[in-house]
Design a protein around this motif. Sequence first.
Motif, PDB file in Angstrom:
ATOM      1  N   SER A  47      -9.833  -5.545  -5.608  1.00 40.05           N
ATOM      2  CA  SER A  47      -8.459  -5.642  -6.107  1.00 40.05           C
ATOM      3  C   SER A  47      -7.637  -6.587  -5.246  1.00 40.05           C
ATOM      4  O   SER A  47      -6.866  -7.410  -5.750  1.00 40.05           O
ATOM      5  CB  SER A  47      -7.794  -4.257  -6.119  1.00 40.05           C
ATOM      6  N   ALA A  49      -2.122   3.985 -10.675  1.00 39.45           N
ATOM      7  CA  ALA A  49      -3.095   4.271 -11.732  1.00 39.45           C
ATOM      8  C   ALA A  49      -2.517   5.338 -12.650  1.00 39.45           C
ATOM      9  O   ALA A  49      -1.565   6.040 -12.298  1.00 39.45           O
ATOM     10  CB  ALA A  49      -4.412   4.740 -11.128  1.00 39.45           C
ATOM     11  N   ASP A  78      -8.562  -1.654  -1.477  1.00 37.62           N
ATOM     12  CA  ASP A  78      -9.732  -1.975  -2.304  1.00 37.62           C
ATOM     13  C   ASP A  78     -10.004  -3.481  -2.230  1.00 37.62           C
ATOM     14  O   ASP A  78      -9.153  -4.303  -2.592  1.00 37.62           O
ATOM     15  CB  ASP A  78      -9.484  -1.562  -3.757  1.00 37.62           C
ATOM     16  N   ASP A 129      -0.278  -0.531  -2.802  1.00 35.81           N
ATOM     17  CA  ASP A 129      -1.068   0.460  -3.531  1.00 35.81           C
ATOM     18  C   ASP A 129      -0.579   1.849  -3.115  1.00 35.81           C
ATOM     19  O   ASP A 129       0.072   2.016  -2.083  1.00 35.81           O
ATOM     20  CB  ASP A 129      -2.543   0.275  -3.191  1.00 35.81           C
ATOM     21  N   LYS A 189      -2.410  -0.264 -12.807  1.00 27.76           N
ATOM     22  CA  LYS A 189      -3.729  -0.875 -12.615  1.00 27.76           C
ATOM     23  C   LYS A 189      -4.583  -0.689 -13.866  1.00 27.76           C
ATOM     24  O   LYS A 189      -4.457   0.339 -14.528  1.00 27.76           O
ATOM     25  CB  LYS A 189      -4.426  -0.237 -11.420  1.00 27.76           C
ATOM     26  N   PRO A 190      -5.492  -1.637 -14.155  1.00 28.80           N
ATOM     27  CA  PRO A 190      -5.714  -2.914 -13.461  1.00 28.80           C
ATOM     28  C   PRO A 190      -4.571  -3.899 -13.727  1.00 28.80           C
ATOM     29  O   PRO A 190      -3.973  -3.883 -14.808  1.00 28.80           O
ATOM     30  CB  PRO A 190      -7.035  -3.420 -14.053  1.00 28.80           C
ATOM     31  N   GLU A 206      -3.231  -3.173   0.226  1.00 25.88           N
ATOM     32  CA  GLU A 206      -4.275  -2.837  -0.746  1.00 25.88           C
ATOM     33  C   GLU A 206      -5.595  -2.684  -0.002  1.00 25.88           C
ATOM     34  O   GLU A 206      -6.063  -3.626   0.641  1.00 25.88           O
ATOM     35  CB  GLU A 206      -4.379  -3.933  -1.810  1.00 25.88           C
TER      36      GLU A 206
END
Length: 246
Positions: free
Chosen positions: A18, A86, A15, A57, A107-108, A13
Amino acid sequence: MNRPKVYKILLLEDDESSAKLLLHTLERYNFDVTHVVDGMSGLTKVRNNSYDLVISDVNMPYLDGISFLEKGKEMLKLTPVIMLTAVSEKDQVKRAAYSHVTAYLLKPIANVALLEKIAQVLQLKPENIIDKKEFPLQVNVTELSISQIQLDIKGCPGKKSTEEIYDRFMLTLAGRGSFTNLRINLDNAFFYEVRALQILDDLIAKILKQTNIRASSLFVDSEYFSNHVVDLQPYSYLSEVNIISK
C-alpha cells in the motif's frame, strides 16, 4: 513559469504494498513525501518537522493511527489529516472523528480519489498540482568551441537522472579532454523535482571529478536562481561553481 509550491506530506502506512502504491502516486506530483511505518515514528517526525498534510492508516504497530493523532494533537495543531480506513473499521472511524481528522479515504485507494481528496483538503486548484510526467527530461549537448561545451537540460528529472544526464554528456565528450569550459542551462521544470538541487550537485561532482573542467570554469544558468533565495551551503560542489541568474 515559477516553481510551484511543493507540499510536504507525512505518510504513515505500515503495509509495504500500500505504501509503495501511495508513494508512486504522490511522488509523481509536487509532493515531498516522508514515509514512516508506525505512529511512534510519526510522532518523532511531527515533533521535529512541519507538514502541509498528514495521511495516516488506522491499524499500525506500536502506535495506531488514531492514538498517533491523540498524542500528537498539540504538535499537529491545524495540520489537516486524511485517515485511510477499511470497511471493517467503523468503530475506529467514530473514534477518529474526535481526533483531528479532516477527511477519510476508504481502502483500497484509487489514484484519482487520493488526488481529489488532497486537493479538497488543501484547497488546491488544478493548476496548483503539477504532473511531472508532463515535463519529460530532455538532454542536449552542444560544442561551442574547441574548449567550450554547453549542456541544456529541460524537463523534470527522476531519481536516476544524475546518471542519465552524465552518461549523455560523457558520450558527447567521447574521451576528448580539450573541453575546459562548461555552461549548464536549466529550465524551471527541472526544479519541479524536490531533490533537484541534490541531483544537480551530484552531476557537477561527477563532471568535475571525471573531466578537465574545473569549478571556476563551470557556469549554471537558470531563471530559477533569480526568483528564489537558494541556500547552496549544503551542496558542496554546486556552491563552488558560477551561478548565473537571468
